[in-house]
Design a protein around this motif. Structure first.
Motif, short mmCIF file in Angstrom:
data_model
loop_
_atom_site.label_atom_id
_atom_site.label_comp_id
_atom_site.label_asym_id
_atom_site.label_seq_id
_atom_site.Cartn_x
_atom_site.Cartn_y
_atom_site.Cartn_z
N ASN A 19 0.91 -1.09 -0.01
CA ASN A 19 0.08 0.02 -0.01
C ASN A 19 0.85 1.17 -0.05
O ASN A 19 0.53 2.29 -0.99
CB ASN A 19 -0.93 -0.03 1.19
N ASP A 20 1.95 1.32 0.73
CA ASP A 20 2.71 2.61 0.88
C ASP A 20 3.47 2.88 -0.50
O ASP A 20 3.62 3.80 -0.74
CB ASP A 20 3.68 2.38 2.09
N THR A 21 3.98 1.60 -0.90
CA THR A 21 4.78 1.89 -2.17
C THR A 21 3.84 2.20 -3.17
O THR A 21 4.15 3.14 -3.96
CB THR A 21 5.55 0.54 -2.47
N ALA A 22 2.79 1.62 -3.51
CA ALA A 22 1.79 2.07 -4.76
C ALA A 22 1.27 3.53 -4.33
O ALA A 22 1.22 4.24 -5.46
CB ALA A 22 0.76 1.08 -4.45
N THR A 23 0.97 4.00 -3.01
CA THR A 23 0.66 5.31 -2.99
C THR A 23 1.61 6.19 -3.28
O THR A 23 1.32 7.19 -3.97
CB THR A 23 0.42 5.40 -1.33
N LEU A 24 2.89 5.98 -2.90
CA LEU A 24 3.99 6.91 -3.37
C LEU A 24 4.12 7.06 -4.83
O LEU A 24 3.98 8.04 -5.26
CB LEU A 24 5.14 6.19 -2.83
N ASN A 31 1.32 13.95 -9.85
CA ASN A 31 1.98 15.26 -9.51
C ASN A 31 3.11 15.41 -10.55
O ASN A 31 3.82 16.28 -10.38
CB ASN A 31 2.56 15.45 -8.11
N ASP A 32 2.63 14.92 -11.77
CA ASP A 32 3.77 15.00 -12.96
C ASP A 32 5.15 14.65 -12.80
O ASP A 32 6.05 15.32 -13.24
CB ASP A 32 3.64 16.63 -13.50
N GLU A 36 10.33 9.57 -11.97
CA GLU A 36 10.68 9.02 -10.58
C GLU A 36 9.85 7.89 -10.28
O GLU A 36 10.26 6.90 -9.58
CB GLU A 36 10.46 10.24 -9.46
N ALA A 37 8.08 7.94 -10.66
CA ALA A 37 7.45 6.85 -10.23
C ALA A 37 7.74 5.63 -10.89
O ALA A 37 7.95 4.37 -10.38
CB ALA A 37 6.02 7.18 -10.65
N ILE A 38 8.38 5.72 -12.19
CA ILE A 38 8.76 4.36 -12.92
C ILE A 38 9.76 3.93 -12.29
O ILE A 38 9.96 2.58 -12.11
CB ILE A 38 8.99 4.79 -14.34
N GLU A 39 10.84 4.72 -12.03
CA GLU A 39 12.20 4.16 -11.20
C GLU A 39 11.98 3.39 -9.95
O GLU A 39 12.46 2.62 -9.61
CB GLU A 39 13.09 5.29 -11.02
N ILE A 40 11.09 4.05 -9.01
CA ILE A 40 10.85 3.79 -7.78
C ILE A 40 9.81 2.27 -8.11
O ILE A 40 10.11 1.24 -7.34
CB ILE A 40 10.03 4.35 -6.84
N ALA A 41 9.06 2.08 -9.03
CA ALA A 41 8.16 0.85 -9.32
C ALA A 41 9.02 -0.20 -9.76
O ALA A 41 8.94 -1.19 -9.36
CB ALA A 41 7.16 1.13 -10.11
#
Length: 70
Positions: A19-24, A31-32, A36-41
């Protein structure tokens, strides 16, 4: 898995991480900040080979924020 901890604690930790990771990831996307989202995922998927986790992250990459945990 660490045998000194019970199954309930393991399930809680995994659910919380999901949940925390998906929320981030989802918040970064909306927020455009998709790069960064792709890298973290991608990094998170390497850490935990779980189909439900991967599907949830894929939805988060589309901007779908998961429901908060109770």
């Amino acid at each position: 898995k660490d045998p000194k901890f019970g199954d309930r604690l393991q399930q809680f930790a995994e659910s919380r991480f999901l949940n925390d990771t998906a929320t981030l990831v989802a918040l970064l996307v909306v927020n455009d900040r998709k790069p960064e989202a792709i890298e973290i995922a991608a990094q998170a998927k390497k850490e935990w080979a779980n189909d439900r986790f991967h599907v949830t992250l894929d939805k988060a990459l589309e901007g779908v924020v998961p429901k908060p945990q109770r």
